[in-house]
Write a protein that holds these residues in place. Sequence first.
Motif, short mmCIF file in Angstrom:
data_model
loop_
_atom_site.label_atom_id
_atom_site.label_comp_id
_atom_site.label_asym_id
_atom_site.label_seq_id
_atom_site.Cartn_x
_atom_site.Cartn_y
_atom_site.Cartn_z
N GLU A 1 0.83 -1.21 0.00
CA GLU A 1 0.00 0.00 0.00
C GLU A 1 0.86 1.25 0.00
O GLU A 1 0.63 2.19 -0.77
CB GLU A 1 -0.93 0.00 1.21
N SER A 2 1.87 1.28 0.87
CA SER A 2 2.75 2.43 0.94
C SER A 2 3.48 2.64 -0.38
O SER A 2 3.62 3.77 -0.87
CB SER A 2 3.76 2.25 2.08
N GLN B 1 1.11 4.05 -3.05
CA GLN B 1 0.75 5.44 -2.76
C GLN B 1 1.88 6.40 -3.12
O GLN B 1 1.64 7.50 -3.63
CB GLN B 1 0.37 5.56 -1.28
N LYS B 2 3.12 5.98 -2.86
CA LYS B 2 4.26 6.82 -3.21
C LYS B 2 4.40 6.96 -4.72
O LYS B 2 4.65 8.06 -5.25
CB LYS B 2 5.54 6.25 -2.60
N LEU C 1 -4.52 2.61 -3.02
CA LEU C 1 -4.32 4.03 -2.77
C LEU C 1 -5.21 4.51 -1.62
O LEU C 1 -6.17 3.86 -1.24
CB LEU C 1 -4.65 4.83 -4.04
N THR C 2 -4.86 5.68 -1.09
CA THR C 2 -5.67 6.29 -0.04
C THR C 2 -7.00 6.74 -0.63
O THR C 2 -7.14 6.88 -1.86
CB THR C 2 -4.95 7.50 0.58
N ASP C 3 -7.98 7.00 0.22
CA ASP C 3 -9.28 7.46 -0.25
C ASP C 3 -9.15 8.76 -1.03
O ASP C 3 -9.82 8.96 -2.05
CB ASP C 3 -10.23 7.66 0.93
N GLN C 4 -8.28 9.63 -0.56
CA GLN C 4 -8.08 10.91 -1.25
C GLN C 4 -7.49 10.70 -2.63
O GLN C 4 -7.91 11.34 -3.61
CB GLN C 4 -7.19 11.83 -0.42
N GLN C 5 -6.51 9.80 -2.74
CA GLN C 5 -5.89 9.52 -4.03
C GLN C 5 -6.90 8.87 -4.98
O GLN C 5 -6.96 9.20 -6.16
CB GLN C 5 -4.67 8.63 -3.86
N GLN C 6 -7.69 7.94 -4.46
CA GLN C 6 -8.67 7.26 -5.30
C GLN C 6 -9.70 8.23 -5.86
O GLN C 6 -10.18 8.06 -6.99
CB GLN C 6 -9.38 6.17 -4.49
N SER C 7 -10.04 9.25 -5.09
CA SER C 7 -11.13 10.15 -5.47
C SER C 7 -10.83 10.95 -6.74
O SER C 7 -11.76 11.43 -7.40
CB SER C 7 -11.45 11.11 -4.32
#
Length: 259
Positions: free
Chosen positions: A45-46, A49-50, A129-135
């Motif tokens: 996950e990390s 995301q990076k 990805l984080t919720d913010q990234q997915q959005s």
Amino acid sequence: MLDDLVDEYDVYKVDTSGDCYIVAGGLMARDEEGCTQIDDNADPESGAQKVAAFPQALMAKVKQVLYPHSGLPSSVRVGIHTGSCVSGLIGTKLPKFSLWGDTMNTASRMESTSQPDFVQVTKQTLELLTDQQQSIFKPSGGVFIKGKGNMETFVWSPHEERVKNSLHIRADDTVSELASEQNWSESDLVSDLDHTWSASGLLSDVDSVMESCLDNMGRNAIYLGTGSDSGGVFTKGKGNMETFVWSSDEETAENSLHI
């Protein structure tokens, strides 16, 4: 410039191949002496995301570089996929560390079927990805990948209007279904239908052009007319090309014409 971003976003620069800049996340770690080594306990996950954060900064940076012949800002395409891969040293004269495997191939396909100033990711990456990234990512409607068939992918661009115009219309989608899925008005989509296409492949030679024709043939959602004139196929880097189609099933040929 890009090497500085690698350090800032804590991703690993794997290689440069032609005009491609390849990075990986969740691959390397620093040991007690500060040397780089394979991270046996990497967090997927990390890492995802990076890697997803890296191209957003990259696109802002490359706009500072102007094409010498036109003075226009540079543009890049980005493709991301997450999965297992094989690493090792290759060569005997000058050993080189690199990565191989289906994950690398799929990431390459995500880049080559993307569009300038777009980031395209697979579902496997999106889910990490984080919720913010997915959005910020929108469904592309599917991309045909040679050897894999139709793949569910998601795209982001700093130019939101271009994201809407570039969505691939699936043959089983109506305008109202797609509008509902994207939370857009039907009138917005109808006005942009003539700008919608399914672009794939790097079209730099005859084989690439033929591949694009095959990829586009019969997969557009909107069909029109009769006869052998396809109505044209939009090929990345070449614009609209006049093409012609034939099928042993005459009805199929008539129904698959591109607008």
